[in-house]
Structures are given as structure tokens and as C-alpha cells.
Design a protein around this motif. Structure first.
Motif, PDB file in Angstrom:
ATOM      1  N   GLY A 266       0.822  -1.202   0.000  1.00 41.45           N
ATOM      2  CA  GLY A 266       0.000   0.000   0.000  1.00 41.45           C
ATOM      3  C   GLY A 266       0.850   1.243   0.000  1.00 41.45           C
ATOM      4  N   LEU A 267       0.258   2.330  -0.448  1.00 41.38           N
ATOM      5  CA  LEU A 267       0.913   3.643  -0.451  1.00 41.38           C
ATOM      6  C   LEU A 267       0.180   4.520   0.550  1.00 41.38           C
ATOM      7  CD1 LEU A 267       1.036   4.043  -4.343  1.00 41.38           C
ATOM      8  CD2 LEU A 267       2.892   3.259  -2.858  1.00 41.38           C
ATOM      9  N   ARG A 268       0.901   4.955   1.584  1.00 44.81           N
ATOM     10  CA  ARG A 268       0.310   5.839   2.578  1.00 44.81           C
ATOM     11  C   ARG A 268       0.945   7.218   2.422  1.00 44.81           C
ATOM     12  NH1 ARG A 268       2.046   3.975   7.957  1.00 44.81           N
ATOM     13  NH2 ARG A 268       3.615   5.610   7.839  1.00 44.81           N
ATOM     14  N   PRO A 269       0.151   8.274   2.315  1.00 48.98           N
ATOM     15  CA  PRO A 269       0.710   9.614   2.083  1.00 48.98           C
ATOM     16  C   PRO A 269       1.754  10.000   3.125  1.00 48.98           C
ATOM     17  CG  PRO A 269      -1.671   9.629   1.830  1.00 48.98           C
ATOM     18  CD  PRO A 269      -1.317   8.291   2.385  1.00 48.98           C
ATOM     19  N   ALA A 270       2.715  10.788   2.706  1.00 49.74           N
ATOM     20  CA  ALA A 270       3.791  11.207   3.600  1.00 49.74           C
ATOM     21  C   ALA A 270       3.267  11.989   4.789  1.00 49.74           C
ATOM     22  CB  ALA A 270       4.816  12.036   2.831  1.00 49.74           C
ATOM     23  N   ALA A 271       2.109  12.631   4.625  1.00 51.98           N
ATOM     24  CA  ALA A 271       1.543  13.426   5.719  1.00 51.98           C
ATOM     25  C   ALA A 271       1.002  12.551   6.837  1.00 51.98           C
ATOM     26  CB  ALA A 271       0.424  14.324   5.179  1.00 51.98           C
ATOM     27  N   THR A 272       0.776  11.262   6.564  1.00 50.59           N
ATOM     28  CA  THR A 272       0.273  10.329   7.580  1.00 50.59           C
ATOM     29  C   THR A 272       1.442   9.491   8.065  1.00 50.59           C
ATOM     30  OG1 THR A 272      -1.837  10.233   6.399  1.00 50.59           O
ATOM     31  CG2 THR A 272      -1.437   8.554   8.080  1.00 50.59           C
ATOM     32  N   THR A 273       1.924   9.769   9.251  1.00 51.30           N
ATOM     33  CA  THR A 273       3.201   9.210   9.691  1.00 51.30           C
ATOM     34  C   THR A 273       3.095   7.846  10.356  1.00 51.30           C
ATOM     35  OG1 THR A 273       3.029  10.427  11.772  1.00 51.30           O
ATOM     36  CG2 THR A 273       4.227  11.483   9.969  1.00 51.30           C
ATOM     37  N   GLU A 274       1.878   7.360  10.626  1.00 48.99           N
ATOM     38  CA  GLU A 274       1.761   6.046  11.234  1.00 48.99           C
ATOM     39  C   GLU A 274       0.409   5.436  10.869  1.00 48.99           C
ATOM     40  OE1 GLU A 274       0.011   7.127  15.651  1.00 48.99           O
ATOM     41  OE2 GLU A 274       2.145   6.709  15.455  1.00 48.99           O
ATOM     42  N   ASP A 350       7.725  14.764  -6.970  1.00 46.21           N
ATOM     43  CA  ASP A 350       8.177  14.800  -5.575  1.00 46.21           C
ATOM     44  C   ASP A 350       7.159  14.225  -4.594  1.00 46.21           C
ATOM     45  OD1 ASP A 350      10.602  15.935  -6.224  1.00 46.21           O
ATOM     46  OD2 ASP A 350       9.865  18.003  -6.042  1.00 46.21           O
ATOM     47  N   ASN A 351       6.095  13.653  -5.084  1.00 48.70           N
ATOM     48  CA  ASN A 351       5.105  13.055  -4.185  1.00 48.70           C
ATOM     49  C   ASN A 351       5.711  11.834  -3.504  1.00 48.70           C
ATOM     50  OD1 ASN A 351       3.011  14.890  -4.880  1.00 48.70           O
ATOM     51  ND2 ASN A 351       2.634  13.731  -6.768  1.00 48.70           N
ATOM     52  N   ALA A 352       5.673  11.838  -2.174  1.00 47.35           N
ATOM     53  CA  ALA A 352       6.322  10.771  -1.393  1.00 47.35           C
ATOM     54  C   ALA A 352       5.282   9.994  -0.600  1.00 47.35           C
ATOM     55  CB  ALA A 352       7.374  11.365  -0.452  1.00 47.35           C
ATOM     56  N   TYR A 353       5.550   8.692  -0.449  1.00 42.37           N
ATOM     57  CA  TYR A 353       4.625   7.802   0.253  1.00 42.37           C
ATOM     58  C   TYR A 353       5.398   6.817   1.121  1.00 42.37           C
ATOM     59  CZ  TYR A 353       1.314   9.575  -3.154  1.00 42.37           C
ATOM     60  OH  TYR A 353       0.531  10.415  -3.920  1.00 42.37           O
ATOM     61  N   TYR A 354       4.772   6.474   2.253  1.00 40.37           N
ATOM     62  CA  TYR A 354       5.267   5.346   3.043  1.00 40.37           C
ATOM     63  C   TYR A 354       4.786   4.058   2.364  1.00 40.37           C
ATOM     64  CZ  TYR A 354       6.308   8.590   6.866  1.00 40.37           C
ATOM     65  OH  TYR A 354       6.816   9.608   7.634  1.00 40.37           O
ATOM     66  N   LEU A 355       5.657   3.104   2.260  1.00 44.57           N
ATOM     67  CA  LEU A 355       5.283   1.814   1.712  1.00 44.57           C
ATOM     68  C   LEU A 355       4.801   0.900   2.833  1.00 44.57           C
ATOM     69  CD1 LEU A 355       8.170   1.163  -0.834  1.00 44.57           C
ATOM     70  CD2 LEU A 355       5.785   1.649  -1.371  1.00 44.57           C
ATOM     71  N   LEU A 356       3.679   0.263   2.623  1.00 49.87           N
ATOM     72  CA  LEU A 356       3.157  -0.742   3.544  1.00 49.87           C
ATOM     73  C   LEU A 356       3.195  -2.086   2.829  1.00 49.87           C
ATOM     74  CD1 LEU A 356      -0.098   1.184   4.556  1.00 49.87           C
ATOM     75  CD2 LEU A 356       2.188   1.430   5.555  1.00 49.87           C
ATOM     76  N   MET A 357       3.438  -3.145   3.567  1.00 51.50           N
ATOM     77  CA  MET A 357       3.429  -4.479   2.978  1.00 51.50           C
ATOM     78  C   MET A 357       2.798  -5.425   3.985  1.00 51.50           C
ATOM     79  SD  MET A 357       6.533  -6.471   1.034  1.00 51.50           S
ATOM     80  CE  MET A 357       7.632  -6.396   2.452  1.00 51.50           C
ATOM     81  N   ALA A 358       1.999  -6.371   3.473  1.00 53.36           N
ATOM     82  CA  ALA A 358       1.292  -7.296   4.368  1.00 53.36           C
ATOM     83  C   ALA A 358       0.995  -8.595   3.629  1.00 53.36           C
ATOM     84  CB  ALA A 358      -0.006  -6.669   4.884  1.00 53.36           C
ATOM     85  N   ILE A 359       0.773  -9.641   4.399  1.00 54.45           N
ATOM     86  CA  ILE A 359       0.319 -10.917   3.854  1.00 54.45           C
ATOM     87  C   ILE A 359      -0.903 -11.365   4.646  1.00 54.45           C
ATOM     88  CG2 ILE A 359       2.581 -11.632   3.024  1.00 54.45           C
ATOM     89  CD1 ILE A 359       2.878 -13.388   5.483  1.00 54.45           C
ATOM     90  N   GLY A 360      -1.750 -12.189   4.021  1.00 53.44           N
ATOM     91  CA  GLY A 360      -2.965 -12.641   4.681  1.00 53.44           C
ATOM     92  C   GLY A 360      -3.292 -14.074   4.346  1.00 53.44           C
ATOM     93  N   ALA A 383       9.118   7.891   4.137  1.00 52.11           N
ATOM     94  CA  ALA A 383       8.390   8.107   2.894  1.00 52.11           C
ATOM     95  C   ALA A 383       9.373   8.236   1.738  1.00 52.11           C
ATOM     96  CB  ALA A 383       7.522   9.351   3.000  1.00 52.11           C
ATOM     97  N   LEU A 384       8.983   7.756   0.544  1.00 48.56           N
ATOM     98  CA  LEU A 384       9.873   7.731  -0.616  1.00 48.56           C
ATOM     99  C   LEU A 384       9.176   8.317  -1.835  1.00 48.56           C
ATOM    100  CD1 LEU A 384      11.174   4.082  -0.175  1.00 48.56           C
ATOM    101  CD2 LEU A 384      12.502   6.136   0.241  1.00 48.56           C
ATOM    102  N   LYS A 385       9.973   8.935  -2.706  1.00 51.03           N
ATOM    103  CA  LYS A 385       9.516   9.351  -4.028  1.00 51.03           C
ATOM    104  C   LYS A 385       9.752   8.163  -4.956  1.00 51.03           C
ATOM    105  CE  LYS A 385      11.126  14.015  -2.928  1.00 51.03           C
ATOM    106  NZ  LYS A 385      12.119  15.078  -3.264  1.00 51.03           N
ATOM    107  N   LEU A 386       8.704   7.479  -5.325  1.00 51.75           N
ATOM    108  CA  LEU A 386       8.849   6.160  -5.926  1.00 51.75           C
ATOM    109  C   LEU A 386       9.466   6.181  -7.316  1.00 51.75           C
ATOM    110  CD1 LEU A 386       5.578   4.391  -4.754  1.00 51.75           C
ATOM    111  CD2 LEU A 386       7.853   4.231  -3.806  1.00 51.75           C
ATOM    112  N   GLN A 387       9.381   7.305  -8.037  1.00 54.81           N
ATOM    113  CA  GLN A 387       9.956   7.331  -9.381  1.00 54.81           C
ATOM    114  C   GLN A 387      11.399   7.804  -9.406  1.00 54.81           C
ATOM    115  OE1 GLN A 387       7.242   9.369 -12.090  1.00 54.81           O
ATOM    116  NE2 GLN A 387       6.294   7.402 -12.574  1.00 54.81           N
ATOM    117  N   SER A 388      11.922   8.154  -8.243  1.00 51.91           N
ATOM    118  CA  SER A 388      13.315   8.620  -8.232  1.00 51.91           C
ATOM    119  C   SER A 388      14.137   8.077  -7.075  1.00 51.91           C
ATOM    120  CB  SER A 388      13.358  10.156  -8.192  1.00 51.91           C
ATOM    121  OG  SER A 388      12.681  10.646  -7.027  1.00 51.91           O
TER     122      SER A 388
END
Length: 855
Positions: A266-274, A350-360, A383-388
Motif C-alpha cells: 500500500g501507499l500511505r501519504p507522507a503526511a500520515t506518519t503512522e 516529488d510526491n512521497a509515500y510510506y510503503l506498507l506491505m502485508a500478507i494474509g 516516505a519515498l519518491k517512488l519514481q526517483s
């Protein structure tokens, strides 16, 4: 002149042929005129560990070209065909091998041996089916080209038909050892790779990309768990890279021992820190599909449609490999943005996102994961800029700062560690505290745990137990959570009041959680936020656990280890705290004593009483029959051991077990029953009737029944204890179950042998004349035997005064009427078997106790 022209013509033709063959040894035309499969996937030819190409050449033949290098002591390169119906593994496969010493292509077949191991056996090449065009070896490079017909009509099922719609996975491998005859049978590969999908070799020339970790941090970004895994050993990983058309290619892979239904990122916006929401989520499922959802709360997700032309899957596979490991892989490209859809997050610029990863472990009927809770999840720390940005930030150092170790304990900081006296790296857990100039207190925690490490403060007027307590936990999600212990067996999540706690560093690495945070000393008006300033003193609690809740809290998750200081601590002072006796030691002592009692003493004591009364008829030990003296010593020792173990487990548990685990409850209930039976039997023996009295047979049956039931139930209880997965003895079950199973088999086999030998001795005595026996002139009223005290039959004696016939008495006390003759028959063999049995019991017991000690 003509001869010179002829020579030149031949040379030109040879050179042309050589150039034609050499041209097959490159990767030109991949995905167009020919198919190509290479290792690594981005190699270009000379820098490949190995590659294989295939193309149609007419007459229904397919030309295969292989090249291998970059492998030390390279000896062979091989390509194999595995049927589409077999989605994973190396068998069965039709394999073609080029070796460094060979003159032509050789053939083998991968098989599974009777022992369950992979192997290969040489196979002949049917006439006119395979033609070698090139095979060379120089400078540690093997090159070969050969053509193969699609199928043969001789009925050889191992020569796979590659025509039409028949599809096969391609296997590619290299090795550095060959047999004396040039074959590769039983020689293991040095590297291998297989296509992610099955291919129709006469028409499929495009191999889809597959999840891999090559180029992490440079050509692609990688997020993996554990952070140091390399591919197949990862629980899950995600990669991302730019494609030529400006899109981003994502690849996901997850594997789990057992059931697995989806892996998602998942992509979580950089403004949401947790937290896990909001997030734009993409899942690869066991249905070999890519699904989209949106996390809408910390606990749920809602299915979302994938807008047209925004996501293009190129690979989605689900398969199971040996040892019940389930694997899900997928690769897809995603557009950077979609105008007018705010839920389709824009990952460009420059849009940055926290990466989330999960299994179910479960999916919905429509294949989505909406509303399905994960079994494991991992958020990226930055948070990362995924294209750079392709390199994840370096995690915090293993030793948090400052005060991340136990240096200065008792001087500049307070410390509580387990085991007491550990130095840091060899600790199972520790917590330190240190006052700062601004009045706050810095805490550092470390725990060898999969889920969480926590410390709690228990008020000074509560001198035992784990509640009530103000608890702070560092979790495997790299978060600090607060809870309050509200009962001996549970805790409830509590909000961390604003501006009262500041996380400095947190790390989960190598199955250890380490964190540093500061805490305000008190919060006006909140009694649950314990005041640690001034002279306020608390017992310090510490615990580690294996799992956390979906929201990252530890409420309701039982600890796997816990400790408490023996005295209260003022957190403004820096003494080294001392803990209670090691609970793991108590648990180990309980387990060891129970096994010594029921596997060791009880097994030997019951066996002697059951089968060895006829031996040593004229010998006594400590004034009693030999068998009875040893039997009594074993059973008294058994009684002492299991009573001590019973007391220890109640000291450790401080009451009954957690009722949330059925195995735990069953183990506890069976243990109580066994203890009661084990105590009742010797009490019965104390009040046993005198031999020869009418009620003696009733006692014999009762004594035998209670003892046998206690022994059998004792072994069952040991099995339940081994399966007690929430026990502090983590790792015990994986080693000891099979040892216990082997002991039970050994015990049953030995009893069968004892029984057979006893029956054989009785049958031999039955054909011999009975010898008259004289009554014991000095019967021992305290000895529990029957025919040991009085003959079964006496000449002219009244049958009412004789002992009950053995046919009406329990098997544990059966004896023949001619005791001395039965004793003589097979006595030496029975003694040898007894020695083997005792040695075997002791050996099994030592193994089990050693494993308990190491658990």
C-alpha cells in the motif's frame, strides 16, 4: 589454381557456418524471433551466469542455444522441461546438458527418489531426435547449440512433446561437478532458475518479468522482510522500477510455510506518519489475480475498482513447493496518476509515500481482500519518491543512542536485565532508565522477540502479579504502544497522551526489538499515567511477546516471558534492579522433573513389577524381594519428582493457566489428574490387605489400574506439554515431539518382547512336572506380592486358604505356579532385555531433558 579456390571456398563455407552458429549465441531477437531466458534477468550476454534461447528452424524442430560463464570451476550448463501441470520444483523434467568435456549434448531426467530427495538419471537420446550443432568450452565458458524434434512416436513419455499447445516451465542450471562418464547424475547444481510461467516453446517467445532483488538501490527499489533476505528466503518483498513508457513496474513475492492467500503493498501519504490508513492498496491473490482496495480505517479495507488502462499485470502466479511452502508472485505496471481520482495516488515527481506491505491467510469469494485482516504487516520507516528514490534509508544503528547498552548501570542509569548480569548482546531482555536535565526520563529497551518487548510500572502497594500496571511496548511494527494491565491475564490499549512520549529510535532486526524513547515524569490529573518523579517507587515489570494486534497494540497478547523486580525502584535513582527467580528456570525444572518421573522412574518401576517378579526368587535386597525393592524405590522417586514439579508450576504460574489456549488447559487438567492418581496409588499401597486375604485381589486390580492409568495419562500429558506452543520453552516442540514418539514406540516394542518371553517360559514349564513348593516359613507381611509370600498350591491345602488364581488377577502381577522353573527359563535373555530397556529409557530421558535445558 582450382585447388586453391576450392580450399578457399571450403574455408569460407566453414567460416560462414561458424559465424551462423555463433550468432545463435547472442540475445538478439529476444521476444521476437526467439525466446530468451537468462540469469540474471537483466544480463546482456557475456555477463550472464547462464542463458538459453529457443527458436523454430523448420521441419518441426526447435533450436536451443545455451551459454554459461561467471561460475567458478564451471563444468556444465543444462536446460530442462517441466510439465505445466507441475507448477514448482525440479522434478519431473526432461533435461539436456552440455558439459565442458563433452562432444555432444547429453540427456537426463530429473526424478524424485524413494527417500524423497531430488536426483537425476541418465537417459538415452532417441535416434535422430537431437542434433548437436556446437559445443565448446574455453576460458571457463561453455557454449552449445542443438536442435530437437517436437516429439517421437516410440512411446517414450519422458521425451516431452513440445508441439502445439503443450506448455512447459524452462529450468536453467549450471554446475561445477560431473561424473567420470561425463553425466551429471547425482551432481548438484551451483545455481538454478526457472521461468515464472509455462511456455509453448514453438510459439511463446516472451518470458514475463518475475520478482527478484537484483539491482536493489540502483535500478530498482526494494522493500523486504526480513530486511537482510535475498529472495527465496524472504517472507515477503516488494520492488519498484521505472519503465520506458514512464510507468512504474511493481513486483511482489511472498512465501509462507502453510496456507497463504494474498500479499499486498500500500501507499500511505507522507503526511500520515503512522498506521495503515488511508492507503491505496494492491494485492496479489491465490486466484492469480491483482486486486485493488483502499484502507479506510486502522482495521478495515474496502474494495476499489482498478481504473481502465492504469494497471497492467504481466505475471500473477500461485503455487506450492515442497515442505508445504505456499508462494505468490506477481508483476504489474501502474500509471503514475489518474486525473480526477484522489484515491489513485499520484506517485510522480516529488510526491512521497510510506510503503506498507502485508500478507494474509484468507480472501473473499470475489477474490478481493476487503475486510480481511492481515496475518503479518510491515510499514517502511520513511516516505519515498517512488519514481526517483530506490534506496531505503539506512536503519538506525543496532545500539540506540544514548545509553543503548548496559554500560553505566548503577552509576548514570538504572537497569533491569534478564538474565541478571548479562552484558547486552547476550541478554534476553533489558530496560534502562536515565533522568534528563529537562526532567524527562529516557528509557531504552531490548528484547529477543518476534512481536514486542515491554516494561511496566506496578505500584509499590501491589507486591506481586502483573496488574495493575502502566505498560509501554516497542513492537515489530517499529512503534511504541501503551497499555494498562487490568487483570492477571490481560491488558487494555491506552492512548499515549499528547507531548508525553517522544520516540527517538526503534529497530526490529535479527529477531530483536530495540528502542529508545523519553517520557514525561507525570501528567496532571491522570492517575493511570504513573508519576515517576521524586520518591515515587514502583516494581519494574518486563516482558516479551510473539504477536501483536492488527492495530499494532499488544492488548490481549500473552507474553512468552516475563520478569519483575523483587523490590520497588525509584526511577530518579540509578541502582541495578534485581529480578525474581527466572521463570524460565522454573518451567524447565517442572518439565524436566515430570519427564524424569513418568518417563524414567515410572516406566522402569512398572516394567519390573509387570515382568520381573519371577527373577531372583531366592535373593533379597534390603530385606525384601529384589523386584519389589527396586519397584518401590522407583515409584517413591517418581512421587517425589512429580510432586516437586507440580509445586514449581504453580509457583511459576501463580495460579491456573491462561484459559485462552485449549492445549494449555488440557495439559494443566491432565497434569492435575495424573498428580492425584500418582498420590493415591502409594496411599492405597500403605493400606493394602495382607496377601492371601479375600480383599487382596481387589487391591491388586485397583493398584494396577490406577498405576497404569497414571502412567499412560502421564505420557499423554508430556505430549501435551511439548505441544504447549505458548509455553516459555519456545522451540521445545520442534525437537522433542519425535523423541517422545520414538520413546513410546520403543516402550511398546520392549513390552511386547517381555510379554512374548514370559509366555514362552510359561509354555515350557507347562510341559514339565510341577515341583512341590514349601510355604515360606517366614512370610513378610509388608511385602506386596502374592505368590512370593505363599505358594499358589500346597499339597492337601484348603483351596479357600490359597491365593486367588492368577487368571483372575491383573497382568501386572501374573506369575506361573512353578516359580523357580519359570525363573530359570530365559532368565539370561530377560536380563539382557531389561538392561537394554533401562539404557534406552535413560538415553531418551537424557535427550529430552537436554532439549528442555536448551529450549
Amino acid at each position: 589454381m582450382d585447388s586453391r579456390r576450392a580450399v578457399c571456398a571450403v574455408f569460407v563455407l566453414y567460416l560462414a557456418a561458424s559465424l551462423q552458429l555463433t550468432s545463435c549465441q547472442d540475445l538478439t531477437g529476444c521476444g521476437g524471433s526467439k525466446g530468451c531466458y537468462r540469469h540474471p534477468s537483466d544480463c546482456t550476454g557475456d555477463n550472464c551466469i547462464a542463458f538459453v534461447t529457443w527458436e523454430n528452424v523448420g521441419d518441426g524442430r526447435t533450436r536451443f542455444s545455451m551459454r554459461a560463464s561467471q561460475t567458478e570451476n564451471l563444468a556444465w550448463v543444462a536446460v530442462g522441461l517441466r510439465p505445466e501441470s507441475v507448477p514448482a520444483g525440479m522434478v519431473p523434467a526432461d533435461v539436456y546438458v552440455c558439459t565442458k568435456d563433452g562432444t555432444g549434448v547429453e540427456r537426463s531426467e530429473n526424478i524424485l527418489t524413494d527417500a524423497g530427495r531430488w536426483n537425476s538419471v541418465a537417459r538415452y537420446i532417441p535416434d535422430n531426435s537431437v542434433t548437436t550443432e556446437l559445443l565448446s568450452y574455453a576460458d571457463n565458458v561453455i557454449s552449445c547449440v542443438f536442435t530437437r524434434i517436437a516429439s517421437i512416436a516410440t512411446g517414450d513419455a519422458t521425451f516431452y512433446d513440445i508441439s502445439g499447445d503443450n506448455a512447459y516451465y524452462l529450468l536453467l542450471a549450471v554446475g561445477n561437478g560431473i561424473n567420470a562418464d561425463g553425466t551429471i547424475n547425482s551432481t548438484y547444481h551451483a545455481a538454478r532458475r526457472e521461468t515464472p510461467i509455462a511456455l509453448k516453446l514453438q510459439s511463446d517467445f516472451v518470458v514475463p518479468p518475475e520478482p527478484e532483488l537484483l539491482g536493489c538501490g540502483t535500478t530498482r527499489g526494494c522493500f523486504r522482510q526480513p530486511p537482510t533476505c535475498e529472495g527465496d528466503d524472504c517472507t515477503a518483498f516488494l520492488t519498484w522500477e521505472n519503465t520506458a513508457d514512464g510507468q512504474t513496474q511493481f513486483a511482489l513475492r511472498a512465501s509462507l510455510n502453510g496456507s497463504l492467500s494474498w500479499v499486498a503493498f500500500g501507499l500511505r501519504p507522507a503526511a500520515t506518519t503512522e498506521g495503515m490508513s488511508p492507503a491505496d492498496v494492491y494485492a496479489c491473490t491465490r486466484n492469480s489475480e491483482v486486486k485493488r482496495s483502499e484502507n479506510v480505517s486502522p482495521y478495515d479495507s474496502a474494495a476499489r475498482v482498478i481504473p481502465a488502462n492504469t494497471v497492467t499485470p504481466s505475471l500473477a502466479v500461485y503455487y506450492t513447493i515442497p515442505n508445504f511452502v505456499t508462494v505468490i508472485e506477481c508483476v504489474f505496471t501502474r500509471k503514475a496518476s489518474l486525473a480526477g481520482d484522489a484515491t489513485f495516488y499520484d506517485i510522480s515527481g516529488d510526491n512521497a509515500y510510506y510503503l506498507l506491505m502485508a500478507i494474509g491467510l484468507d480472501i473473499n469469494a470475489d477474490g478481493t481482500i476487503a475486510g480481511k485482516i492481515h496475518s503479518q504487516r510491515w510499514p517502511a520507516a520513511n516516505a519515498l519518491k517512488l519514481q526517483s528514490e530506490f534506496a531505503l534509508p539506512t536503519p538506525p544503528p543496532a545500539t540506540p543512542k544514548p545509553g543503548g547498552d548496559l554500560v553505566g548501570c548503577g552509576e548514570t542509569k538504572g537497569c533491569f536485565s534478564q538474565p541478571t548480569g548479562c552484558s547486552g548482546s547476550n541478554c534476553q531482555a533489558y530496560v534502562t532508565w536515565q533522568g534528563l536535565q529537562d526532567g524527562q526520563v529516557r528509557f531504552v529497551m531490548m528484547g529477543q522477540a518476534q512481536g514486542w518487548v515491554a516494561f511496566g510500572l506496578r505500584r509499590s502497594n501491589i507486591n506481586n502479579g502483573m496488574s495493575p500496571a502502566d505498560v509501554y511496548a516497542c513492537t515489530s511494527d517499529r512503534e511504541v504502544k501503551r497499555s494498562e494491565n487490568v487483570s492477571p491475564l490481560n491488558s487494555e490499549a491506552r492512548v499515549i497522551p499528547a507531548d508525553t512520549l517522544t520516540l527517538e529510535t526503534i529497530q526490529f532486526e535479527n529477531n530483536a526489538i530495540t528502542c529508545t524513547f523519553t517520557r514525561q515524569p507525570f501528567l496532571q490529573g491522570d492517575d493511570t499515567f504513573y508519576n515517576i518523579s521524586g520518591d515515587n517507587a514502583y516494581y519494574v515489570l518486563m516482558a516479551i511477546g510473539a504477536s501483536i494486534n492488527a492495530d499494532g497494540t499488544i492488548g490481549g497478547n500473552r507474553h512468552t516471558d516475563r520478569w519483575s523486580t523483587t523490590e520497588t525502584q525509584k526511577l530518579t535513582e540509578f541502582g541495578a534492579a534485581t529480578g525474581e527467580p527466572d521463570p524460565v528456570g522454573l518451567a524447565k525444572a517442572h518439565a524436566s522433573l515430570m519427564m524424569i518421573a513418568w518417563i524414567g522412574f515410572a516406566s522402569i518401576g512398572i516394567t519390573l513389577a509387570r515382568f520381573f517378579k519371577p527373577l531372583w526368587p531366592d535373593s533379597k535386597l534390603l530385606g525384601q524381594k529384589v523386584w519389589f525393592t527396586i519397584h518401590r524405590a522407583c515409584m517413591v522417586s517418581c512421587l517425589l519428582c512429580f510432586c516437586a514439579a507440580f509445586i514449581l508450576i504453580f509457583v511459576y504460574k501463580r495460579g491456573f493457566v491462561d484459559t485462552g489456549n485449549a492445549v494449555t488447559v488440557a495439559h494443566a487438567i491432565c497434569g492435575i489428574i495424573v498428580t492425584c492418581l500418582g498420590i493415591a496409588n502409594p496411599i492405597m499401597a500403605i493400606f493394602r490387605p495382607h496377601p492371601g486375604t479375600p480383599k487382596r485381589p481387589i487391591f491388586n486390580w485397583a493398584h494396577w489400574s490406577v498405576g497404569t492409568l497414571a502412567h499412560l495419562l502421564g505420557l499423554v500429558t508430556v505430549f501435551l506439554g511439548i505441544g504447549y506452543q505458548t509455553s516459555l520453552l519456545s522451540g521445545l516442540a520442534s525437537y522433542s515431539f519425535f523423541i517422545m514418539l520414538a520413546f513410546v514406540i520403543f516402550h511398546v516394542v520392549m513390552w511386547v518382547l517381555f510379554e512374548v518371553m514370559g509366555r514362552m517360559a510359561e509354555s515350557k514349564v507347562a510341559v514339565k512336572p510341577a515341583l512341590p513348593q514349601q510355604p515360606d516359613t517366614d512370610p513378610n507381611p509388608d511385602e506386596p506380592g502374592r505368590s512370593n509370600d505363599m505358594p499358589l498350591k500346597t499339597a492337601g491345602g484348603d483351596s479357600n486358604q490359597q491365593l486367588a488364581n492368577t487368571d483372575t488377577e491383573p497382568p501386572a502381577d501374573e506369575e506361573g505356579e512353578n516359580l523357580s522353573q519359570i525363573t530359570d527359563e530365559g532368565a539370561a535373555a530377560k536380563m539382557i532385555l531389561l538392561c537394554i530397556y533401562v539404557v534406552g529409557v535413560v538415553a531418551f530421558l537424557i535427550c529430552l531433558v537436554v532439549f528442555v535445558g536448551l529450549a
